[in-house]
Design an enzyme around this catalytic site. Structure first.
Site, PDB file in Angstrom:
ATOM      1  N   GLY A 258       0.868  -1.184   0.000  1.00 37.20           N
ATOM      2  CA  GLY A 258       0.000   0.000   0.000  1.00 37.20           C
ATOM      3  C   GLY A 258       0.893   1.218   0.000  1.00 37.20           C
ATOM      4  N   CYS A 261       3.294   5.362  -2.734  1.00 37.07           N
ATOM      5  CA  CYS A 261       4.276   5.242  -3.819  1.00 37.07           C
ATOM      6  C   CYS A 261       4.031   4.035  -4.718  1.00 37.07           C
ATOM      7  CB  CYS A 261       5.676   5.240  -3.234  1.00 37.07           C
ATOM      8  SG  CYS A 261       6.068   6.846  -2.547  1.00 37.07           S
TER       9      CYS A 261
HETATM   10  C1  UDX Z   1       5.529  13.458  -2.851  1.00 39.20           C
HETATM   11  C2  UDX Z   1       4.947  12.854  -4.124  1.00 39.20           C
HETATM   12  O1  UDX Z   1       3.545  12.644  -3.911  1.00 39.20           O
HETATM   13  C3  UDX Z   1       5.545  11.527  -4.457  1.00 39.20           C
HETATM   14  O2  UDX Z   1       5.203  11.199  -5.808  1.00 39.20           O
HETATM   15  C4  UDX Z   1       7.023  11.566  -4.415  1.00 39.20           C
HETATM   16  O3  UDX Z   1       7.514  10.246  -4.552  1.00 39.20           O
HETATM   17  C5  UDX Z   1       7.510  12.200  -3.146  1.00 39.20           C
HETATM   18  O4  UDX Z   1       6.920  13.499  -2.952  1.00 39.20           O
HETATM   19  P1  UDX Z   1       4.774  13.184  -0.375  1.00 39.20           P
HETATM   20  O5  UDX Z   1       5.843  13.996   0.202  1.00 39.20           O
HETATM   21  O6  UDX Z   1       4.258  11.994   0.326  1.00 39.20           O
HETATM   22  O7  UDX Z   1       5.166  12.602  -1.806  1.00 39.20           O
HETATM   23  O8  UDX Z   1       3.560  14.182  -0.698  1.00 39.20           O
HETATM   24  P2  UDX Z   1       2.686  14.902   0.442  1.00 39.20           P
HETATM   25  O9  UDX Z   1       2.910  14.270   1.738  1.00 39.20           O
HETATM   26  O10 UDX Z   1       1.330  14.989  -0.172  1.00 39.20           O
HETATM   27  O11 UDX Z   1       3.347  16.372   0.532  1.00 39.20           O
HETATM   28  C6  UDX Z   1       3.248  17.275  -0.527  1.00 39.20           C
HETATM   29  C7  UDX Z   1       3.297  18.684   0.101  1.00 39.20           C
HETATM   30  O12 UDX Z   1       3.358  19.635  -0.944  1.00 39.20           O
HETATM   31  C8  UDX Z   1       2.053  18.992   0.931  1.00 39.20           C
HETATM   32  O13 UDX Z   1       2.465  19.464   2.200  1.00 39.20           O
HETATM   33  C9  UDX Z   1       1.359  20.102   0.134  1.00 39.20           C
HETATM   34  O14 UDX Z   1       0.713  21.045   0.974  1.00 39.20           O
HETATM   35  C10 UDX Z   1       2.534  20.731  -0.595  1.00 39.20           C
HETATM   36  N1  UDX Z   1       2.184  21.442  -1.834  1.00 39.20           N
HETATM   37  C11 UDX Z   1       1.353  20.859  -2.736  1.00 39.20           C
HETATM   38  C12 UDX Z   1       2.756  22.701  -2.053  1.00 39.20           C
HETATM   39  O15 UDX Z   1       3.493  23.198  -1.216  1.00 39.20           O
HETATM   40  N2  UDX Z   1       2.464  23.355  -3.205  1.00 39.20           N
HETATM   41  C13 UDX Z   1       1.613  22.826  -4.129  1.00 39.20           C
HETATM   42  O16 UDX Z   1       1.374  23.473  -5.150  1.00 39.20           O
HETATM   43  C14 UDX Z   1       1.027  21.543  -3.886  1.00 39.20           C
HETATM   44  C1  UDX Z   2       8.753   2.624  -1.236  1.00 44.02           C
HETATM   45  C2  UDX Z   2      10.166   2.308  -1.729  1.00 44.02           C
HETATM   46  O1  UDX Z   2      10.726   1.284  -0.909  1.00 44.02           O
HETATM   47  C3  UDX Z   2      11.034   3.565  -1.672  1.00 44.02           C
HETATM   48  O2  UDX Z   2      12.306   3.295  -2.209  1.00 44.02           O
HETATM   49  C4  UDX Z   2      10.355   4.673  -2.482  1.00 44.02           C
HETATM   50  O3  UDX Z   2      11.098   5.868  -2.432  1.00 44.02           O
HETATM   51  C5  UDX Z   2       8.968   4.939  -1.977  1.00 44.02           C
HETATM   52  O4  UDX Z   2       8.192   3.731  -1.990  1.00 44.02           O
HETATM   53  P1  UDX Z   2       7.504   2.909   1.052  1.00 44.02           P
HETATM   54  O5  UDX Z   2       6.302   2.760   0.174  1.00 44.02           O
HETATM   55  O6  UDX Z   2       7.577   4.039   1.987  1.00 44.02           O
HETATM   56  O7  UDX Z   2       8.845   2.990   0.110  1.00 44.02           O
HETATM   57  O8  UDX Z   2       7.654   1.578   1.950  1.00 44.02           O
HETATM   58  P2  UDX Z   2       8.199   0.095   1.676  1.00 44.02           P
HETATM   59  O9  UDX Z   2       8.960  -0.300   2.859  1.00 44.02           O
HETATM   60  O10 UDX Z   2       8.839  -0.005   0.351  1.00 44.02           O
HETATM   61  O11 UDX Z   2       6.843  -0.794   1.680  1.00 44.02           O
HETATM   62  C6  UDX Z   2       5.907  -0.565   0.663  1.00 44.02           C
HETATM   63  C7  UDX Z   2       4.753  -1.521   0.865  1.00 44.02           C
HETATM   64  O12 UDX Z   2       5.152  -2.859   0.552  1.00 44.02           O
HETATM   65  C8  UDX Z   2       4.198  -1.573   2.292  1.00 44.02           C
HETATM   66  O13 UDX Z   2       2.781  -1.638   2.231  1.00 44.02           O
HETATM   67  C9  UDX Z   2       4.752  -2.888   2.846  1.00 44.02           C
HETATM   68  O14 UDX Z   2       3.869  -3.450   3.799  1.00 44.02           O
HETATM   69  C10 UDX Z   2       4.804  -3.744   1.604  1.00 44.02           C
HETATM   70  N1  UDX Z   2       5.810  -4.804   1.631  1.00 44.02           N
HETATM   71  C11 UDX Z   2       7.132  -4.464   1.678  1.00 44.02           C
HETATM   72  C12 UDX Z   2       5.399  -6.130   1.549  1.00 44.02           C
HETATM   73  O15 UDX Z   2       4.204  -6.420   1.506  1.00 44.02           O
HETATM   74  N2  UDX Z   2       6.335  -7.113   1.529  1.00 44.02           N
HETATM   75  C13 UDX Z   2       7.675  -6.823   1.586  1.00 44.02           C
HETATM   76  O16 UDX Z   2       8.486  -7.756   1.580  1.00 44.02           O
HETATM   77  C14 UDX Z   2       8.086  -5.464   1.671  1.00 44.02           C
END
Ligand code: UDX
Ligand code: UDX
Length: 456
Positions: A258, A261
């Site tokens: 989930g 990403c």
């Molecule tokens: C983001 C992207 O969603 C993901 O594809 C990438 O891999 C990593 O960066 P994340 O940091 O999880 O992931 O996004 P989020 O937690 O939604 O934070 C985005 C921030 O940008 C929010 O705080 C939002 O308020 C801000 N934002 C959004 C701005 O400052 N300006 C904008 O125009 C839109």
């Molecule tokens: C992932 C990538 O690992 C990272 O490099 C990228 O920048 C962002 O996306 P994240 O999604 O934060 O990071 O967590 P991750 O630890 O990769 O787990 C992703 C999902 O896979 C989780 O829901 C986890 O429960 C699941 N997972 C992971 C499995 O079901 N089995 C595994 O063996 C490993």
């Protein structure tokens, strides 16, 4: 020491800005969310990430880290500006770039001197060129800039470590000098550096995430086959992982992946393929298997209850998409909870940090203060997120408070034999026939594998 501006103070932007400050740079983080910025100015973290709060406070105190909603203030002294805004999935799975567009336009309108603009958000291949076009068109007067792709490989729950000790850092640009300047910011980390063109850098990110997701769906497909053939997927993964060509990581079968990403990135990559005339059959299978795994857990729950969830109560241990984060984006627990409630069941749940985010997402769920409260009077207890605090529960006490003794372990966290010994009817994922244990009687009546000699 460099002057860095970070646009977006979310899971990636806040970690990136804070870590750059901790390396001695001057960092200003810009975010359009005023609430988020005012919380940060009071030292309140908008997200849960182990180790983040201490580093934010230390660098704010040292005057190296500031927060603002103003692009003017953020860009005033900046030499580098990182775009870390959200890139959520659009309807057909394509990445929605409206936030990247708005960030690029704001940068163009407020920049007063040459800048290196770095795309850190995960963006479809070719977005780097698109970002440059937007900046070019949006500048009131032409000012020199370069665009560099610098994808992030941060895992939520270990993002600080992943930033400070990366396996590699990747930079893509048509301007090699700009790519090298950005690589210079990461030099203190002494990690392998890959410098390439923008499209290749963007593809490295997608291909890496899609491959990790593929490993997970692969072992999850194997887990279903193990349930049909009476093998133990955890032992299979162990036996596979010792092979250096395979490795032990990302082979943990369970309810599947989930988060913000993997689901979004696999969908976006498949969409890129499709819109460029190629049928992404493997990526489609990865997504299909992952979707099925959640249904597989729901079916297990329903089967234990005689085929209907009507009027039954199910307890969920864990709501975040993985441990050590409060992020519930595309979390398996939410799919499971929604399905149970749609089938007339009641859901109780507890998560150490993610409950606030769930309350907004899921009306009707009963949120408890601890795992023991979840277990009280439930028909089935489901381990969905493998938080450490669920590993050493007093399971006799848990069983004693439940209405029926059904335990579904959706992350294969518990020892099945031990749980059965306590009195649970225990189900897991891929650990023998129907996940009931390699020595259980199979659903289709095939002779069970005789228990090991002397195990009686
Ligand atoms: C983001 C992207 O969603 C993901 O594809 C990438 O891999 C990593 O960066 P994340 O940091 O999880 O992931 O996004 P989020 O937690 O939604 O934070 C985005 C921030 O940008 C929010 O705080 C939002 O308020 C801000 N934002 C959004 C701005 O400052 N300006 C904008 O125009 C839109
Ligand atoms: C992932 C990538 O690992 C990272 O490099 C990228 O920048 C962002 O996306 P994240 O999604 O934060 O990071 O967590 P991750 O630890 O990769 O787990 C992703 C999902 O896979 C989780 O829901 C986890 O429960 C699941 N997972 C992971 C499995 O079901 N089995 C595994 O063996 C490993």
């Amino acid at each position: 020491m460099k002057n860095i501006c970070v646009i977006g103070s979310g899971y990636v932007g806040l970690v990136t800005g804070t870590c750059f400050a901790d390396l001695g740079n001057n960092v200003v983080t810009v975010d359009i969310d005023e609430k988020k910025i005012s919380k940060l100015k009071q030292g309140i973290m908008p997200i849960y990430e182990p180790g983040l709060e201490e580093l934010v406070q230390r660098n704010v105190r040292a005057g190296r880290l500031n927060f603002t909603t103003s692009y003017e203030e953020g860009l005033k002294d900046a030499e580098f500006v990182f775009i870390c805004v959200g890139t959520p999935s659009a309807v057909d799975g394509e990445a929605d770039l409206k936030y990247v567009r708005s960030a690029a336009q704001s940068i163009a309108q407020h920049m007063k001197h040459p800048l290196i603009v770095i795309n850190k958000s995960t963006v479809p291949v070719g977005t780097g060129d698109w970002t440059a076009e937007i900046i070019q068109k949006s500048q009131p007067n032409p000012i020199k800039f370069s665009v560099v792709s610098c994808p992030e490989f941060l895992r939520e729950g270990s993002a600080m470590t992943d930033f400070m000790s990366p396996d590699r850092t990747v930079f893509g640009s048509t301007d090699r000098e700009a790519a090298e300047a950005v690589a210079g910011l990461y030099a203190p980390l002494k990690a392998p550096i890959v410098i390439t063109d923008i499209r290749t850098a963007e593809m490295i990110k997608y291909a890496s995430n899609a491959f990790l997701a593929t490993r997970i769906s692969f072992i999850n497909e194997i887990s279903i086959i193990c349930e049909r053939l009476g093998a133990d997927v955890m032992e299979v993964a162990r036996g596979m992982g010792i092979d250096k060509r395979i490795g032990p990581h990302f082979l943990q079968a369970g309810v599947g992946y989930g988060g913000s990403c993997f689901p979004k990135d696999v969908k976006a990559l498949a969409n890129m393929a499709l819109t460029h005339g190629m049928h992404p059959q493997l990526l489609n299978a990865v997504m299909e298997i992952n979707d099925f795994q959640r249904k597989h857990v729901i079916l297990k729950i329903r089967d234990l209850l005689g085929g209907s969830l009507e009027g039954k109560t199910v307890g969920l241990l864990g709501l975040a998409f993985k441990p050590n984060t409060d992020d519930v984006r595309d979390a398996p627990a939410l799919t499971i909870a929604r399905s149970i409630m749609n089938q007339g069941g009641k859901v109780k749940a507890y998560d150490p940090v993610a409950m606030e985010n769930v309350a907004e997402e899921l009306k009707g769920i009963i949120l408890c203060q601890n795992p023991y409260e979840v277990a009280e009077d439930v028909d089935v207890l489901v381990l969905v997120t493998e938080w450490n605090e669920f590993k050493q529960l007093d399971m006799k006490r848990v069983l004693g408070s439940m209405k029926q003794p059904f335990l579904v372990d959706a992350r294969n966290m518990y020892d099945g034999e031990k749980m059965r010994g306590i009195g649970f009817t225990y189900r897991s994922i891929g650990r023998g026939y129907d996940g009931a244990g390699v020595n259980a009687i199979p659903a289709n009546g095939l002779p069970a594998i005789p228990a090991e000699k002397g195990a009686e």
